[in-house]
Scaffold this motif. Structure first.
Motif, PDB file in Angstrom:
ATOM      1  N   UNK A 119       0.826  -1.209   0.000  1.00  0.00           N
ATOM      2  CA  UNK A 119       0.000   0.000   0.000  1.00  0.00           C
ATOM      3  C   UNK A 119       0.860   1.258   0.000  1.00  0.00           C
ATOM      4  N   UNK A 120       1.996   1.232   0.698  1.00  0.00           N
ATOM      5  CA  UNK A 120       2.903   2.380   0.707  1.00  0.00           C
ATOM      6  C   UNK A 120       3.556   2.550  -0.663  1.00  0.00           C
ATOM      7  N   UNK A 121       3.992   1.454  -1.270  1.00  0.00           N
ATOM      8  CA  UNK A 121       4.642   1.518  -2.584  1.00  0.00           C
ATOM      9  C   UNK A 121       3.679   2.079  -3.621  1.00  0.00           C
ATOM     10  N   UNK A 147      19.136  10.233   2.503  1.00  0.00           N
ATOM     11  CA  UNK A 147      18.293   9.086   2.860  1.00  0.00           C
ATOM     12  C   UNK A 147      17.182   8.895   1.836  1.00  0.00           C
ATOM     13  N   UNK A 148      16.617   9.988   1.347  1.00  0.00           N
ATOM     14  CA  UNK A 148      15.541   9.895   0.361  1.00  0.00           C
ATOM     15  C   UNK A 148      16.033   9.237  -0.924  1.00  0.00           C
ATOM     16  N   UNK A 149      17.181   9.692  -1.432  1.00  0.00           N
ATOM     17  CA  UNK A 149      17.731   9.108  -2.663  1.00  0.00           C
ATOM     18  C   UNK A 149      18.052   7.640  -2.458  1.00  0.00           C
ATOM     19  N   UNK A 150      18.676   7.299  -1.328  1.00  0.00           N
ATOM     20  CA  UNK A 150      19.040   5.905  -1.073  1.00  0.00           C
ATOM     21  C   UNK A 150      17.808   5.032  -0.922  1.00  0.00           C
ATOM     22  N   UNK A 189       6.062  10.999   3.353  1.00  0.00           N
ATOM     23  CA  UNK A 189       5.020  10.030   3.009  1.00  0.00           C
ATOM     24  C   UNK A 189       5.389   8.626   3.455  1.00  0.00           C
ATOM     25  N   UNK A 190       6.624   8.209   3.182  1.00  0.00           N
ATOM     26  CA  UNK A 190       7.045   6.858   3.558  1.00  0.00           C
ATOM     27  C   UNK A 190       7.135   6.727   5.070  1.00  0.00           C
ATOM     28  N   UNK A 191       7.659   7.763   5.737  1.00  0.00           N
ATOM     29  CA  UNK A 191       7.765   7.697   7.197  1.00  0.00           C
ATOM     30  C   UNK A 191       6.392   7.562   7.844  1.00  0.00           C
ATOM     31  N   UNK A 192       5.467   8.422   7.437  1.00  0.00           N
ATOM     32  CA  UNK A 192       4.120   8.369   8.006  1.00  0.00           C
ATOM     33  C   UNK A 192       3.433   7.062   7.621  1.00  0.00           C
TER      34      UNK A 192
END
Length: 554
Positions: free
Chosen positions: A128-130, A273-276, A416-419
């Motif tokens: 769902x996150x992806x 971190x976002x790019x990685x 978005x990914x963290x939340x």
């Protein structure tokens, strides 16, 4: 500590017994993918706020390194549409030099992740996150291309969602109808070109071969060449690569160190971190798609992360931007017959040859044509049918997907990914706590209360144990818990049992545990509860406890 991952590129094993037939197949597939990658590399770079040659450099150098050093047989690496929004935001906020530094740091982080065998962890990110952030990025890509599609006179597009909407609305009066018509035409060609030729039936061997060849040509190239010829032939008033960037150099840039400032580098933690994170997710998802399309050995996720890391550590020193595995080009590679990393290396060599021979021609390419192509890329990138299927799924799934989607569009991918991960964890904890239950059982022994425990006793479920002492009926002197359905327990669950035992002891009552499985029994013994319960406080099962009660005359 588990052993570190051994660096072993898939190319070493894939080339054992390599035959002439396989090389011919890889050669044809590599050339095809190289042609497909040409307009995409240019378009991704321009949409990311950098020069077009930076996209080509990334596709050539990173594409070669990812294929040569990676853990997949057929994955193609290079600049990706998913990075457009991220790269554009970093360039606007921190500048190009800091983007290059963040890319190098992200590459090092990817290498470290692969070395520590963390590739499998990416698979644990909920689907769902992806889907949520992928659809969100697709919306942002489409929004960023409306300026060039409409030919609007906007000097610099803002990086944020609402800023872009405001800029577009303020300049709608400057729409260039020629740009709009050309962009829409390119979209139609990209969408319909393969189908158009597949529906036609040639009469005679020559026409059949011609139709097969035309059907195999990528629609992006046909659209790009056709739009360029049309714009130049009719002298249409359109902005081109040459008018905005001055064309593309007919050579690769030399090695150069990016300008480094420690004060600004300290602010690059989130971009790094976002790019990685995005690079790891995109590359491993792409590799999984490729695995499902071929009968070749499955990819090595840790080796793939290390190859992605090496590529991202190298390309910034030549002016390149972040790279990852690309699904569209990988699928093209598989369908064209690619069967080893050689096809990916040929794809990079094809792009290099095109740059060396034909780079000056790129200055005539209209930006509206590239915008039309990227709008199709954004459409194909999103999984829009998932929105229609949301009503079939649970409330937690819908909340996570829609929440990630909205946060990606309004804020950024990292938030978005963290939340999304926090929500996924909270919903998982809630779901697991609902599966834990304590049910009373009939007991033939006077003064005893028998209860059976189901599920996992962890920090989210301890509330159902803490009140057991107060719920015992009058005259009860022993609480017996049947734990053979208890699959696991954590330290919070252990503490709840310890507190239960102490409360019962203060009330002149005792606690008996029966049917402990291996993991709960081990933790209970190590935590001291077994010793506190005494030799008669733990039994193998209810039958053994009943036998002990009969021997004691109860």
């Amino acid at each position: 500590m588990p052993p570190l991952h051994r660096f072993h590129p898939r190319a070493l094993s894939a080339l054992r017994g390599y035959s002439r037939q396989r090389f011919i197949a890889d050669l044809g597939a590599g050339i095809t993918v190289g042609i497909v990658a040409l307009p995409l590399a240019i378009a991704f770079a321009i949409a990311s706020g950098v020069k077009p040659e930076q996209g080509l450099v990334t596709a050539i150098i990173a594409g070669f390194l990812i294929s040569a050093l990676g853990g997949s047989n057929v994955q193609i690496g290079g600049p990706a549409g998913a990075f457009i929004v991220i790269v554009y935001g970093i360039v606007q906020r921190y500048g190009l030099a800091n983007l290059l530094i963040a890319t190098v740091l992200a590459g090092g982080l990817l290498v470290l992740m692969g070395l520590l065998r963390l590739g499998v962890l990416v698979r644990y990110i909920p689907v769902s996150i992806v889907i949520g952030f992928t659809n969100g990025i697709a919306v942002l890509i489409a929004l960023s291309q409306l300026k060039d599609l409409l030919g609007l006179d906007i000097a610099q597009m803002p990086a944020d969602f609402f800023g872009q909407l405001a800029a577009l609305s303020r300049h709608l009066h400057s729409v260039n109808p020629w740009a709009l018509l050309l962009g829409l035409g390119c979209m139609g060609v990209v969408l319909l070109w393969p189908k158009t030729y597949q529906m036609q039936r040639g009469h005679g061997p020559w026409r059949q071969r011609t139709h097969r060849l035309m059907a195999q040509l990528p629609g992006t190239v046909i659209a790009l060449v056709g739009a360029t010829l049309l714009a130049q032939g009719l002298s249409l008033p359109l902005e081109t690569i040459g008018s905005r960037f001055g064309g593309i150099p007919q050579s690769l840039p030399g090695f150069a160190l990016p300008e480094f400032s420690w004060s600004s580098a300290k602010q690059l933690f989130i971009p790094t971190v976002t790019i990685a994170l995005l690079g790891a997710i995109e590359s491993l998802l792409c590799a999984r798609v490729a695995d499902n399309m071929t009968a070749l050995p499955r990819h090595d996720p840790n080796q793939e992360l290390m190859a992605q890391g090496v590529a991202n550590m190298v390309v910034p020193f030549f002016g390149g931007i972040p790279a990852t595995g690309t699904i569209a080009r990988t699928v093209t590679n598989v369908r064209a017959g690619g069967n080893s990393p050689v096809s990916g290396m040929v794809h990079a060599a094809t792009l290099l040859l095109i740059v060396l021979l034909a780079a000056p021609l790129a200055e005539y390419v209209p930006l509206a044509a590239l915008a039309g192509i990227l709008l199709v890329v954004a459409w194909n990138m999103g999984e829009w049918h998932e929105f229609a299927r949301l009503r079939r799924f649970s409330l937690p799934y819908r909340t996570i997907l829609l929440g990630t989607f909205v946060l990606t569009v309004v804020f950024d991918l990292t938030v978005a990914v963290e939340v999304g991960l926090v929500l996924a964890c909270l919903f998982f904890i809630y779901r697991m706590s609902t599966l834990f239950r304590v049910e009373p059982l009939p007991s033939e022994i006077a003064g005893t209360q028998l209860m059976r425990v189901y599920g996992a006793l962890f920090f989210g479920a301890v509330g159902k144990v803490e009140g057991l002492a107060e719920s015992l009926p009058a005259g009860c002197h022993t609480l017996v818990l049947d734990l053979h359905q208890l699959i696991s327990i954590d330290t919070s669950g252990l503490d709840a049992l310890v507190q239960l035992q102490r409360t019962l002891a203060r009330q002149g009552q005792r606690l008996v545990l029966c049917g402990l499985n291996e993991q709960p029994a081990s933790l209970i013994a190590r935590g001291g509860l077994a010793e506190a319960l005494g030799p008669d406080g733990i039994h193998a099962d209810l039958t053994a406890w009943r036998g002990a009660c009969r021997q004691a005359g109860l």
